[in-house]
Design a protein around this motif. Structure first.
Motif: not given
Lengths: 154, 201
Positions: A23-24, A30, B2-7, B9, B20-21, B24-25, B28-29
């Motif tokens: 799951r995404r 974040e 995630n494939n989208e543009t990262p947030v 910081t 760490f970012t 996490m990426r 996180q999934d």
């Protein structure tokens, strides 16, 4: 109505579940994590967990806490009559000794200062200390009031 | 991942190591998937995922370059999700009652249900299939979903699941068997009704 044995059912379910992609995570995750890290970093050290306290403070805390625990323990032991007063005093002997040493060292340092600094009347000394204490209390009060008025209700 | 543009910081002024970012990426999934499958609830899974990464941040000096970081995150996520269920969901305390009430099946004999000829949901595309399975898992009660997920997704043996959940081995086997049956029934029902599938998320 078809009938499956538990083994057949297990295999079928296992196949269905294992082909599931991950799951995404929501994109907000974040931001939430980083925001919480920032919030925690902004807290003063005494609001953070023990592992984030400065090392000297941690050491001091451990020493003081251990001392308090020891005193409470010994006091309880004496109260319950498990050990006599002399036994407790014997236990405290090193602490009393260390205190006496510190007292002597302090007197010696004070003697050095009294030699190098012109003699100041004790009244002025106490007055100075009182002014300092008062100023500290006033500053604390002002900051607390300012915090309550200007910041807390934002 | 995630494939989208990262947030970014920088927009929030967050003083966090870039490492760490990225860390996490990368995970996180996996963390979120583990949590949401165990909890069956998106919001709670996000809360647990947040807590897991906050713990990871505290130990980031060790974890950042560790090859076992993924395993550590999975273990912590699983433990936190189960703790969450045990602590906050009253239903958990009724598990044993449920066993006495309907625990007469154990794991012997055959399970009867209207099974499809071929694969479950064979005529659904991958996206719909994923959605149906996720939804079917969410429909299962906690006491069936949790051991089922631990067994099929995390490859934990029955005795380890029983130890982790603090229940008997026979109860774990019964719950997993019943969970599989219920899941199959939900999936078959979904398969026959898939024309009306409307994504919830």
């Amino acid at each position: 109505m078809a009938r499956l044995t538990p083994e057949q059912l297990e295999q079928k379910i296992h196949a269905v579940l294992r082909e599931q992609p991950m799951r995404r995570a929501p994109m907000s995750l974040e931001d939430r994590v980083l925001g919480e890290i920032t919030r925690r970093q902004a807290l003063p050290w005494w609001h953070q967990s023990f592992s984030f306290w400065p090392t000297p403070v941690r050491l001091a805390f451990l020493v003081i806490a251990s001392g308090l625990v020891a005193v409470a323990l010994l006091f309880s032991i004496q109260l319950m009559g498990i050990a006599g007063e002399s036994a407790v005093q014997n236990v405290f002997q090193p602490v009393v000794g260390a205190w006496q040493t510190l007292k002597v060292a302090g007197t010696a340092i004070a003697g050095l200062f009294s030699v190098s600094i012109p003699e100041i009347s004790s009244i002025w000394l106490y007055a100075g200390l009182a002014v300092l204490g008062g100023a500290y209390a006033v500053m604390l009060g002002l900051v607390a009031t300012a915090y309550r008025i200007l910041w807390q209700h934002r | 991942m995630n494939n989208e543009t990262p947030v970014q910081t920088e927009t929030t002024g967050i003083m966090t190591p870039v490492d760490f970012t990225i860390f996490m990426r990368n995970y996180q999934d996996m963390v979120y998937s583990t949590a949401v499958r165990l909890l069956g609830n998106d919001a709670q899974a996000e809360d647990i995922s947040q807590e897991v990464f906050l713990k990871a941040y505290e130990r980031y000096d060790d974890l950042g370059s560790s090859p076992t970081a993924g395993g550590w995150l999975k273990t912590v996520t699983t433990n936190m999700a189960i703790n969450h269920l045990q602590r906050y969901r009253k239903r958990w305390s009724f598990f044993s009652d449920l066993v006495h009430r309907d625990g007469d099946g154990e794991d012997s004999g055959e399970v009867e249900f209207a099974a499809p000829d071929g694969d479950f949901l064979a005529d659904l595309n991958q996206g719909d299939r994923r959605e149906w399975v996720d939804r079917a898992l969410e429909e299962l009660p906690d006491h069936q979903r949790v051991p089922l997920v631990l067994y099929h997704f995390e490859d934990e043996p029955y005795d380890e699941i029983a130890r982790r959940l603090g229940v008997s081995l026979s109860k774990v086997k019964t719950d997993i068997l019943r969970g599989r049956t219920a899941l199959a029934q939900i999936l078959m029902r979904s398969g026959t009704e898939h024309e009306s599938l409307t994504p919830q998320r």
